[in-house]
Design a protein around this motif. Structure first.
Motif, mmCIF file in Angstrom:
data_model
loop_
_atom_site.group_PDB
_atom_site.id
_atom_site.type_symbol
_atom_site.label_atom_id
_atom_site.label_comp_id
_atom_site.label_asym_id
_atom_site.label_seq_id
_atom_site.Cartn_x
_atom_site.Cartn_y
_atom_site.Cartn_z
ATOM 1 N N ARG A 81 0.790 -1.229 0.000
ATOM 2 C CA ARG A 81 0.000 0.000 0.000
ATOM 3 C C ARG A 81 0.829 1.289 0.000
ATOM 4 N N ASN A 82 1.983 1.270 0.662
ATOM 5 C CA ASN A 82 2.704 2.518 0.911
ATOM 6 C C ASN A 82 4.036 2.652 0.170
ATOM 7 N N VAL A 83 4.711 1.536 -0.091
ATOM 8 C CA VAL A 83 6.009 1.599 -0.767
ATOM 9 C C VAL A 83 5.777 1.852 -2.258
ATOM 10 N N ASN A 84 6.539 2.780 -2.821
ATOM 11 C CA ASN A 84 6.410 3.077 -4.255
ATOM 12 C C ASN A 84 6.632 1.826 -5.095
ATOM 13 N N TYR A 85 5.607 1.462 -5.859
ATOM 14 C CA TYR A 85 5.623 0.266 -6.711
ATOM 15 C C TYR A 85 5.874 -1.018 -5.924
ATOM 16 N N GLY A 86 5.634 -0.968 -4.626
ATOM 17 C CA GLY A 86 5.802 -2.165 -3.801
ATOM 18 C C GLY A 86 4.863 -3.279 -4.240
ATOM 19 N N TRP A 87 3.626 -2.893 -4.609
ATOM 20 C CA TRP A 87 2.661 -3.899 -5.081
ATOM 21 C C TRP A 87 3.181 -4.627 -6.310
ATOM 22 N N LEU A 88 3.861 -3.875 -7.202
ATOM 23 C CA LEU A 88 4.370 -4.483 -8.429
ATOM 24 C C LEU A 88 5.512 -5.452 -8.127
ATOM 25 N N VAL A 89 6.435 -5.015 -7.266
ATOM 26 C CA VAL A 89 7.573 -5.866 -6.929
ATOM 27 C C VAL A 89 7.096 -7.144 -6.244
ATOM 28 N N ARG A 90 6.118 -6.995 -5.346
ATOM 29 C CA ARG A 90 5.639 -8.187 -4.641
ATOM 30 C C ARG A 90 4.889 -9.135 -5.579
ATOM 31 N N TYR A 91 4.063 -8.582 -6.449
ATOM 32 C CA TYR A 91 3.332 -9.440 -7.389
ATOM 33 C C TYR A 91 4.283 -10.140 -8.363
ATOM 34 N N ILE A 92 5.350 -9.447 -8.770
ATOM 35 C CA ILE A 92 6.345 -10.087 -9.640
ATOM 36 C C ILE A 92 7.020 -11.235 -8.894
ATOM 37 N N HIS A 93 7.375 -10.987 -7.633
ATOM 38 C CA HIS A 93 8.053 -12.012 -6.843
ATOM 39 C C HIS A 93 7.115 -13.190 -6.565
#
Length: 418
Positions: A81-93
């Motif tokens: 929710r808060n880290v810039n593009y964190g959602w993208l990095v986590r979904y990629i991982h």
């Protein structure tokens, strides 16, 4: 093999003292590969790229993750929710783990069909099995880190399996937990190992590639290259082919990351871990389901654990179980039929593993488990004795240069030395 040449004085200076550029030229550019490799040979390089994606995204996630039972779940939400593009990095991982297993499983089944485990590539195959084991250990520990319901209970169930080992089983479980229940020490050591093991995988992959380049790649015909007419440089012919395969892979991967990021996961893992509430049905990630089905199909706990690990161990001894001198399944008509049965069997095990261990699912799981071991321990050794393979061409280039299918069916050596 062409010699490495460059006009750069800096590159020459470095290469004279540390011949890294010469090494890369020989192993990645001028490396002679069989001229008939199909797109099924793309999955080895795709697995390497998937490993790099997992390591890079994992390092970024580790900068924000908190390995503590009181904060792990919230730290994942913070990343999303808060880290810039964190959602993208986590979904990629998160989806990268599934796609890593997809390409590795296809890579393994390609090797099974074309006999890539046979002499002189036995050690290459065994190193591949070791990589699979390390991947499974890494993925299991990573699945624990979000500290959701399925993470917690999955870790509890799987680590408890070691208690089936006579005498030392309970001590092993206590050591894994770092106490007498899955808790904070468990999470911390799983995080440490999850961070470490990918680099161990890289080291084993290096050995895997070293063993591959010792005797070269296998090929769809399963015969050794006879001379320059059977080989072409890896670059540009196979780098272009790999690039096309990578484009297809990344397109499908992106569709999941952006449009169905949670499709391959379990919704219960978005519920914080609760040691007092057991989920109605504990299910591991999809890539563990065939082995989970084997575990549950056997009533005895110790025998179930042995069968689960035996399902992987039998792959390691496969070069000595299949004694047929013909590598490729293209020339083994009966082997083809049993290969299709094995593929269906593994899919059935995966489907059964996601179902409750009762009724028809339990019966199917036991039948599929029995056939899995029967295929490797009985069928393959017997096929080596009774099956009559089709004649092999004399060389890789012969079917192309001398009439295609006619040459492939012509009189040839009845048994190509493996």
């Amino acid at each position: 093999m062409s010699e490495f040449k460059t006009n750069s004085k800096v590159v020459k200076w470095i290469d004279h003292r540390l011949p890294i550029f010469s090494f890369m030229h020989e192993e990645l550019h001028a490396y002679p590969a069989p001229r008939n490799l199909s797109y099924m040979w793309n999955f080895g390089s795709l697995a390497g790229i998937a490993l790099v994606i997992m390591i890079v995204t994992g390092i970024v996630l580790a900068m924000q993750y908190v390995a503590h039972t009181a904060h792990a779940f919230d730290s994942i939400e913070h990343i999303m929710r808060n880290v810039n593009y964190g959602w993208l990095v986590r979904y990629i991982h998160m989806n990268g783990a599934s796609f890593f297993f997809i390409v590795v499983y296809i890579h393994i089944f390609r090797g099974l069909y074309y006999g890539s485990y046979k002499s002189p590539r036995e050690l290459l195959w065994i190193l591949g099995v070791v990589i699979l084991l390390l991947m499974m250990a890494t993925a299991f520990m990573g699945y624990t880190l979000p500290w959701g319901q399925m993470s917690y209970w999955g870790a509890t169930v799987i680590t408890n399996l070691f208690s089936a080992i006579p005498v030392v089983g309970d001590s092993i479980v206590t050591w894994l937990w770092g106490g007498f229940a899955v808790g904070n020490p468990t999470l911390k050591r799983f995080f440490a190992l999850h961070y470490l093991l990918p680099f161990v995988i890289v080291a084993v992959v290096f050995l895997h590639l070293w063993a591959l380049h010792r005797f070269g790649s296998n090929n769809p015909l399963g015969i050794d290259a006879k001379g320059p007419q059977d080989k072409i440089p890896f670059h540009p012919y196979y780098t272009v082919k790999d690039a096309f395969g990578l484009g297809v892979f990344l397109t499908i991967f992106a569709l999941f990351v952006f449009f169905a990021p949670n499709y391959l996961g379990h919704p219960d893992n978005y519920i914080p871990a609760d040691p007092l509430q057991t989920p109605p049905h504990i299910v591991p990630e999809w890539y563990f389901l065939p082995f989970y089905a084997i575990l549950r199909s056997i009533p005895d706990k110790l025998l179930g654990v042995l069968a689960m690990f035996g399902a992987i161990a039998v792959l390691a001894v496969l070069p000595w179980l299949d004694r047929s001198p013909v590598r490729s399944g293209k020339f083994r008509p009966i082997f083809k039929q049993f290969y299709v049965l094995l593929l269906i069997d593994v899919l059935v095990l995966g489907w059964v593993g996601a179902k409750p261990p009762e009724g028809i699912y339990l019966v199917l799981g036991r039948v599929a488990t029995a056939y899995y071991f029967l295929h490797f321990l009985v069928v393959l050794p017997l096929l080596a004795v009774f099956e009559k393979p089709r004649p092999l061409p004399h060389s890789i280039s012969e079917p192309v240069l001398k009439g295609g299918g006619q040459a492939a069916g012509a009189t040839a050596k009845p048994m190509e030395k493996a």
